[in-house]
Design a protein around this motif. Sequence first.
Motif, PDB file in Angstrom:
ATOM      1  N   THR A 158       0.920  -1.275   0.073  1.00  0.00           N
ATOM      2  CA  THR A 158       0.003   0.039   0.047  1.00  0.00           C
ATOM      3  C   THR A 158       0.858   1.215  -0.016  1.00  0.00           C
ATOM      4  N   LEU A 159       1.967   1.185   0.796  1.00  0.00           N
ATOM      5  CA  LEU A 159       2.685   2.341   0.704  1.00  0.00           C
ATOM      6  C   LEU A 159       3.501   2.675  -0.581  1.00  0.00           C
ATOM      7  N   ALA A 160       3.792   1.612  -1.261  1.00  0.00           N
ATOM      8  CA  ALA A 160       4.342   1.881  -2.589  1.00  0.00           C
ATOM      9  C   ALA A 160       3.479   2.272  -3.527  1.00  0.00           C
ATOM     10  N   GLN A 161       2.298   1.797  -3.405  1.00  0.00           N
ATOM     11  CA  GLN A 161       1.051   2.302  -4.271  1.00  0.00           C
ATOM     12  C   GLN A 161       0.750   3.698  -4.128  1.00  0.00           C
ATOM     13  N   VAL A 162       0.672   4.180  -2.838  1.00  0.00           N
ATOM     14  CA  VAL A 162       0.688   5.621  -2.601  1.00  0.00           C
ATOM     15  C   VAL A 162       1.409   6.328  -3.211  1.00  0.00           C
ATOM     16  N   GLY A 163       2.879   5.958  -3.134  1.00  0.00           N
ATOM     17  CA  GLY A 163       3.881   6.734  -3.613  1.00  0.00           C
ATOM     18  C   GLY A 163       3.732   6.729  -5.268  1.00  0.00           C
ATOM     19  N   VAL A 164       3.371   5.843  -5.753  1.00  0.00           N
ATOM     20  CA  VAL A 164       3.111   5.789  -7.352  1.00  0.00           C
ATOM     21  C   VAL A 164       1.978   6.686  -7.641  1.00  0.00           C
ATOM     22  N   LEU A 165       1.128   6.702  -6.903  1.00  0.00           N
ATOM     23  CA  LEU A 165      -0.185   7.624  -7.216  1.00  0.00           C
ATOM     24  C   LEU A 165       0.317   8.979  -6.867  1.00  0.00           C
ATOM     25  N   VAL A 166       1.071   9.235  -5.920  1.00  0.00           N
ATOM     26  CA  VAL A 166       1.553  10.843  -5.855  1.00  0.00           C
ATOM     27  C   VAL A 166       2.244  11.230  -7.039  1.00  0.00           C
ATOM     28  N   PRO A 189      -8.661   2.594  -6.027  1.00  0.00           N
ATOM     29  CA  PRO A 189      -8.299   1.445  -5.145  1.00  0.00           C
ATOM     30  C   PRO A 189      -7.285   1.804  -4.286  1.00  0.00           C
ATOM     31  N   VAL A 190      -6.425   2.715  -4.738  1.00  0.00           N
ATOM     32  CA  VAL A 190      -5.137   3.212  -3.853  1.00  0.00           C
ATOM     33  C   VAL A 190      -5.614   3.980  -2.711  1.00  0.00           C
ATOM     34  N   VAL A 191      -6.498   5.036  -2.937  1.00  0.00           N
ATOM     35  CA  VAL A 191      -6.966   6.059  -1.856  1.00  0.00           C
ATOM     36  C   VAL A 191      -7.801   5.211  -0.700  1.00  0.00           C
ATOM     37  N   GLU A 192      -8.461   4.169  -1.074  1.00  0.00           N
ATOM     38  CA  GLU A 192      -9.266   3.489  -0.207  1.00  0.00           C
ATOM     39  C   GLU A 192      -8.207   2.562   0.575  1.00  0.00           C
ATOM     40  N   ALA A 193      -7.236   2.013   0.092  1.00  0.00           N
ATOM     41  CA  ALA A 193      -6.386   1.257   0.769  1.00  0.00           C
ATOM     42  C   ALA A 193      -5.750   1.974   1.536  1.00  0.00           C
ATOM     43  N   ALA A 194      -5.187   3.182   1.141  1.00  0.00           N
ATOM     44  CA  ALA A 194      -4.584   4.101   2.032  1.00  0.00           C
ATOM     45  C   ALA A 194      -5.209   4.400   3.348  1.00  0.00           C
ATOM     46  N   GLY A 195      -6.303   4.852   3.028  1.00  0.00           N
ATOM     47  CA  GLY A 195      -7.225   5.298   4.247  1.00  0.00           C
ATOM     48  C   GLY A 195      -7.432   4.030   5.394  1.00  0.00           C
ATOM     49  N   ASP A 196      -7.703   3.010   4.648  1.00  0.00           N
ATOM     50  CA  ASP A 196      -7.855   1.694   5.707  1.00  0.00           C
ATOM     51  C   ASP A 196      -6.311   1.551   6.401  1.00  0.00           C
ATOM     52  N   ALA A 197      -5.150   1.643   5.549  1.00  0.00           N
ATOM     53  CA  ALA A 197      -3.793   1.260   6.155  1.00  0.00           C
ATOM     54  C   ALA A 197      -3.422   2.504   7.013  1.00  0.00           C
ATOM     55  N   PHE A 198      -3.395   3.786   6.448  1.00  0.00           N
ATOM     56  CA  PHE A 198      -2.803   4.817   7.273  1.00  0.00           C
ATOM     57  C   PHE A 198      -3.685   5.683   7.963  1.00  0.00           C
ATOM     58  N   GLY A 199      -5.003   5.756   7.927  1.00  0.00           N
ATOM     59  CA  GLY A 199      -5.752   6.766   8.556  1.00  0.00           C
ATOM     60  C   GLY A 199      -6.330   7.690   7.602  1.00  0.00           C
ATOM     61  N   HIS A 200      -7.438   8.416   8.308  1.00  0.00           N
ATOM     62  CA  HIS A 200      -8.148   9.362   7.638  1.00  0.00           C
ATOM     63  C   HIS A 200      -7.133  10.563   7.126  1.00  0.00           C
ATOM     64  N   VAL A 201      -6.199  10.820   7.792  1.00  0.00           N
ATOM     65  CA  VAL A 201      -5.449  12.204   7.432  1.00  0.00           C
ATOM     66  C   VAL A 201      -4.995  11.973   6.019  1.00  0.00           C
ATOM     67  N   LEU A 202      -4.133  11.040   5.841  1.00  0.00           N
ATOM     68  CA  LEU A 202      -3.469  10.263   4.388  1.00  0.00           C
ATOM     69  C   LEU A 202      -4.692  10.192   3.383  1.00  0.00           C
ATOM     70  N   TYR A 203      -5.990   9.778   3.893  1.00  0.00           N
ATOM     71  CA  TYR A 203      -6.875   9.447   2.951  1.00  0.00           C
ATOM     72  C   TYR A 203      -7.368  10.896   2.430  1.00  0.00           C
ATOM     73  N   GLY A 204      -7.643  11.690   3.378  1.00  0.00           N
ATOM     74  CA  GLY A 204      -7.930  13.225   3.069  1.00  0.00           C
ATOM     75  C   GLY A 204      -7.133  13.585   1.895  1.00  0.00           C
ATOM     76  N   TRP A 205      -5.617  13.694   2.399  1.00  0.00           N
ATOM     77  CA  TRP A 205      -4.603  14.506   1.699  1.00  0.00           C
ATOM     78  C   TRP A 205      -4.800  13.856   0.292  1.00  0.00           C
ATOM     79  N   LEU A 206      -4.535  12.351   0.027  1.00  0.00           N
ATOM     80  CA  LEU A 206      -4.740  11.908  -1.097  1.00  0.00           C
ATOM     81  C   LEU A 206      -5.753  12.144  -2.193  1.00  0.00           C
TER      82      LEU A 206
END
Length: 193
Positions: free
Chosen positions: A68-76, A106-123
């Motif tokens: 999930t962390l790598a996919q968040v980075g790829v999305l950014v 799928p990345v935003v949803e997974a990031a929210g589940d794994a890292f919480g609402h702050v990262l979800y909102g930012w993404l």
Amino acid sequence: MDWLTDLLDRFIADKAGRVTAAKLVAKMATGGEAGGTAYLEACRLLGEAADDGAELLATLDDVTDTSTLAQVGVLVVACFATLRVDYAARPDAVRARTALSNRAGPVVEAAGDAFGHVLYGWLSNLVGEAMLQLSQIAATRAPLVRVETGVSLPAQLLAWDLYGDPSRDAELVERNNTGTAMLMPVTLEALAP
């Protein structure tokens, strides 16, 4: 994050960008909140500073790290790199917006589940802003037209007929994915004159 350091080395050519990337990679190694922030900053830097945004986007599809962390980075990276590409036609920008949307869901949803609402909102905000800017880009680009000639013609002649500029033949060849400029298809796409 080997994929990120590899892409930073490959796509950032200017000296200042390389120095900044090295500092961010060193900070990432410290871990914690500062390391996480440095990771996101390094992804932003890659997306913004890459000399060839289209090639970078194509390379992102080859990242094999499915965490999930790598996919968040790829999305950014994709959010910033997508905006760096020069879209000649409105449909090109619309396709880029659709591709970014498909990547983000799928990345935003997974990031929210794994890292919480702050990262979800930012993404969510980052993706939303990228989509808005892509829509604005699409609105300013030329539409595509369908050209029917009835007979195969050379790309230079078509470019002259359409634009009054035979040097735009390569644009027609690339847009229509033809193997030769000598005989273009009888039905093809072109930027509106």
